[in-house]
Design an enzyme around this catalytic site. Structure first.
Site: not given
Length: 362
Positions: A37, A327, A330
């Site tokens: 991600s 978040d 990340h």
């Protein structure tokens, strides 16, 4: 007429392979991205059953379109920013172009998937992310597509000057850190050794299909991400040092493997970025880098904004530039920008044996 048709076909192919030379700002012909991600630019949008998605607010709040794109970030992520550095458009998510012709792949493709790891974890077997093994398989199909379009020598010429970016391993480390079952089956060293061995075999497959220039990002201090800090049993919200130690062990194994691979396959070149050292320095001395918040996520709810992920119901900080983390997992675009600056132009303190600017000239 036959000779003219042949000449026309040759000129078209030559133009496709050589066109990158005419774009002055373009340093490499293409960039192929593999990983999780941290560099996913929207592949998970195309996975129907995946819960690992970022195609909703408040993700993308600082992206040029001001809309969520599937990036796990407030704006651009490392894949976007590195593409900018080498003068390329962001490589499109593979799952958005996989049915198109080879022209879609001429400047690269992004195979990265939120939740992906070196191992095929449970969520990946359920179709919630694309594991690295499958990403490499997708690349091999792109390679065959390019060979059909450009011929073998044309494809090899294109790929030999292209960058192959690999950002993976964090999810595997978090899986081990949070699983008593995995910890019973193997020691931390055994687990990390298998990660490195598995990655090595996948890199060999990329090499067989034309990859020559690699950019590797080592695991960061993942014990310091907000989701790990809130698991600390004390009230100090400090980093999970056992998870950090696991990341350090993995990075040492990765660096050794890359040196061995280089000695066996002399035609490959690579740049290894010490994400751990760079991000750890930012966390330890945030003011130097323009940050004021290193523990809490910008977007989320609960303790450190890390009890609830960044969802439309979540709150988000008014100034994303002063937060290290977007978040619970990340980094913000601001953090990613500092890391990519160092990947590209960094000294030997953070990049080994060369930075990306030097790699593209090899």
């Amino acid at each position: 007429m036959g000779d003219n048709a042949f000449l026309l076909s040759f000129l078209i192919v030559f133009a496709l392979v050589s066109s990158f030379k005419f774009a002055k700002a373009q340093m490499v012909p293409a960039m192929f991205v593999f990983g999780d991600s941290l560099v996913d630019v929207g592949n998970n949008n195309y996975l129907p059953v995946s819960v690992a998605k970022a195609d909703f607010p408040h993700n993308g709040i600082d992206f040029p379109t001001k809309k969520a794109t599937g990036r796990f970030c407030n704006g651009k992520n490392a894949a976007d920013l590195l593409a900018q550095k080498v003068g390329l458009p962001t490589s499109p998510p593979y799952l958005s172009v996989s049915q198109k012709n080879a022209s879609s792949f001429m400047t690269g493709v992004n195979f990265a998937s939120g939740g992906a790891g070196i191992f095929n974890g449970k969520d990946q077997s359920l179709g919630q992310s694309v594991p690295l093994t499958k990403q490499v398989g997708y690349y091999e199909s792109v390679y065959e597509n390019l060979v059909q379009k450009l011929g073998l020598s044309g494809t090899q010429k294109l790929l030999s000057k292209s960058l192959f970016v690999v950002v993976v391993g964090g999810n595997d480390l978090l899986d081990y850190s949070g699983s008593s079952d995995l910890q019973k089956k193997s020691t931390p060293q055994q687990y990390v050794d298998l990660m490195v061995l598995t990655l090595k075999e996948l890199l060999k497959r990329l090499y067989t299909s034309g990859a020559r220039k690699f950019v590797f990002s080592g695991a960061g201090p993942i014990g310091c991400i907000p989701s790990q800090r809130i698991k600390n049993q004390t009230d100090k919200e400090s980093c999970n040092e056992s998870t950090n130690a696991l990341a350090v062990t993995y990075n040492e194994g990765l660096k050794s493997m890359l040196q061995e691979l280089k000695s066996n396959l002399n035609v490959i070149s690579y740049s290894y970025f010490d994400t751990y050292a760079m991000l750890h320095n930012i966390i330890q001395d945030p003011g130097t880098y323009g940050f004021t918040e290193v523990k809490a996520a910008c977007c989320g709810l609960g303790k450190l904004n890390a009890k609830i992920p960044c969802l439309p119901i979540s709150k988000y900080c008014p100034d994303r530039r002063n937060h290290v983390f977007w978040d619970l997992y990340h980094p913000t675009e601001a953090t990613a920008g500092i890391l990519v600056d160092s990947i590209f132009d960094g000294t030997s303190q953070y990049t080994f044996p060369m930075n990306v600017r030097q790699l593209v000239t090899v």
